[in-house]
Design an enzyme around this catalytic site. Structure first.
Site, PDB file in Angstrom:
ATOM      1  N   PHE A   8     -10.689  89.207  -3.030  1.00 28.55           N
ATOM      2  CA  PHE A   8     -10.190  88.026  -2.695  1.00 28.55           C
ATOM      3  C   PHE A   8      -9.567  87.367  -3.745  1.00 28.55           C
ATOM      4  O   PHE A   8      -9.958  87.050  -5.024  1.00 28.55           O
ATOM      5  CB  PHE A   8     -11.046  86.867  -1.964  1.00 28.55           C
ATOM      6  CG  PHE A   8     -11.571  87.107  -0.473  1.00 28.55           C
ATOM      7  CD1 PHE A   8     -11.051  86.253   0.437  1.00 28.55           C
ATOM      8  CD2 PHE A   8     -12.466  87.978  -0.293  1.00 28.55           C
ATOM      9  CE1 PHE A   8     -11.345  86.300   1.714  1.00 28.55           C
ATOM     10  CE2 PHE A   8     -13.019  88.163   1.084  1.00 28.55           C
ATOM     11  CZ  PHE A   8     -12.435  87.460   2.072  1.00 28.55           C
ATOM     12  N   ASP A   9      -8.196  86.902  -3.577  1.00 23.86           N
ATOM     13  CA  ASP A   9      -7.673  85.858  -4.617  1.00 23.86           C
ATOM     14  C   ASP A   9      -8.235  84.683  -4.405  1.00 23.86           C
ATOM     15  O   ASP A   9      -9.148  84.381  -3.370  1.00 23.86           O
ATOM     16  CB  ASP A   9      -6.090  85.712  -4.287  1.00 23.86           C
ATOM     17  CG  ASP A   9      -5.515  84.767  -5.143  1.00 23.86           C
ATOM     18  OD1 ASP A   9      -5.632  84.823  -6.385  1.00 23.86           O
ATOM     19  OD2 ASP A   9      -4.540  83.891  -4.616  1.00 23.86           O
ATOM     20  N   LEU A  10      -8.104  84.011  -5.557  1.00 19.43           N
ATOM     21  CA  LEU A  10      -8.926  82.635  -5.348  1.00 19.43           C
ATOM     22  C   LEU A  10      -7.947  81.203  -5.302  1.00 19.43           C
ATOM     23  O   LEU A  10      -8.228  80.715  -3.910  1.00 19.43           O
ATOM     24  CB  LEU A  10      -9.516  82.164  -6.868  1.00 19.43           C
ATOM     25  CG  LEU A  10     -10.429  81.019  -7.036  1.00 19.43           C
ATOM     26  CD1 LEU A  10     -11.470  80.798  -6.157  1.00 19.43           C
ATOM     27  CD2 LEU A  10     -10.839  80.929  -8.437  1.00 19.43           C
ATOM     28  N   ASP A  11      -7.199  80.837  -5.770  1.00 20.11           N
ATOM     29  CA  ASP A  11      -6.231  79.641  -5.575  1.00 20.11           C
ATOM     30  C   ASP A  11      -5.105  80.010  -4.638  1.00 20.11           C
ATOM     31  O   ASP A  11      -4.753  81.102  -4.291  1.00 20.11           O
ATOM     32  CB  ASP A  11      -5.393  79.488  -6.799  1.00 20.11           C
ATOM     33  CG  ASP A  11      -6.023  79.152  -8.127  1.00 20.11           C
ATOM     34  OD1 ASP A  11      -7.112  78.248  -7.977  1.00 20.11           O
ATOM     35  OD2 ASP A  11      -6.106  79.651  -9.050  1.00 20.11           O
ATOM     36  N   ILE A 163      -6.820  90.604  -0.327  1.00 21.74           N
ATOM     37  CA  ILE A 163      -6.443  89.402   0.553  1.00 21.74           C
ATOM     38  C   ILE A 163      -6.011  88.020  -0.588  1.00 21.74           C
ATOM     39  O   ILE A 163      -6.597  87.551  -1.222  1.00 21.74           O
ATOM     40  CB  ILE A 163      -7.568  88.903   1.173  1.00 21.74           C
ATOM     41  CG1 ILE A 163      -8.262  89.944   2.203  1.00 21.74           C
ATOM     42  CG2 ILE A 163      -7.301  87.476   2.001  1.00 21.74           C
ATOM     43  CD1 ILE A 163      -9.645  89.606   2.796  1.00 21.74           C
TER      44      ILE A 163
END
Length: 213
Positions: A8-11, A163
């Site tokens: 997973f990306d964060l921002d 993602i």
């Protein structure tokens, strides 16, 4: 049945961090007495490494490093907490974890800051590891960050899926021949993600469960 490991990306994927990031960028530029771009322009800074964004604006490497230092100063005191969790993403993370997926964060945000944010999310403990940029910027682009994540977790590209909300997430995944999902609730938008070649698009966080069924 072995489930995919989900990066997973964060921002723009887990959290709406526009306020924190844009305020920290503005603060850094103000400290250097440099004009601050309009808010719409600052939002484009969400996703790429800081040096990639500061570089064309400030030109001189020393100024870029000073800007990064000023940014970090404000981020550590205020910016890290200036975000909102996207509605439904916590439930999606919990459901995917319960289904047996390994989960990890892969972000261009520097790793200490990313770890601090993840530690304070109510579902942050579901992520096995947090892979972020190094402080000196030597590791900061998505292809290299994804490679580092695979190395740490002893995975091959075909075992993983990325993602994220920006083209950098899709570009990084495609660099490794990795499957990917672009999310439309973040900062990139449908046109950007389609142009990058996203395998699938998720309109809302609950769509992730269906796409990964």
């Amino acid at each position: 049945m072995t489930r995919d490991t989900l990066f997973f990306d964060l921002d723009g994927t887990l959290i709406d961090s526009a306020v924190g990031i844009t305020r920290c960028v503005a603060y850094a530029l103000e400290q250097l007495r440099h004009p601050v771009p309009a808010d719409a322009e600052l939002r484009r800074w969400i996703g790429p490494p800081l040096r990639t964004s500061f570089g064309p604006l400030l030109k001189e490497p020393r100024q870029v490093e000073l800007a990064v230092e000023h940014y970090r100063t404000r981020f550590e005191s205020h910016g890290w907490a200036e975000h909102e969790v996207y509605e439904g993403i916590g439930e999606a993370v919990e459901a995917l974890h319960a289904r047996g997926h390994r989960l990890a964060i892969v972000t261009a945000k520097n790793e200490p800051h990313a770890r601090k944010i993840i530690a304070h999310l109510p579902f942050g403990h579901r992520f096995e590891d947090v892979i972020g940029s190094t402080i000196d910027g030597s590791l900061s682009h998505k292809p290299e960050l994804i490679a580092e994540a695979m190395h740490r977790l002893s995975l091959a590209p075909e075992q993983c899926l990325m993602i994220g909300d920006r083209h950098m997430d899709i570009d990084g995944a495609r660099h490794h021949g990795m499957r990917n999902i672009g999310v439309l609730w973040g900062f990139g938008g449908e046109a950007e993600l389609r142009q990058a070649g996203a395998d699938h698009l998720a309109t809302r966080p609950p769509d992730l469960r269906a796409l990964l069924a």
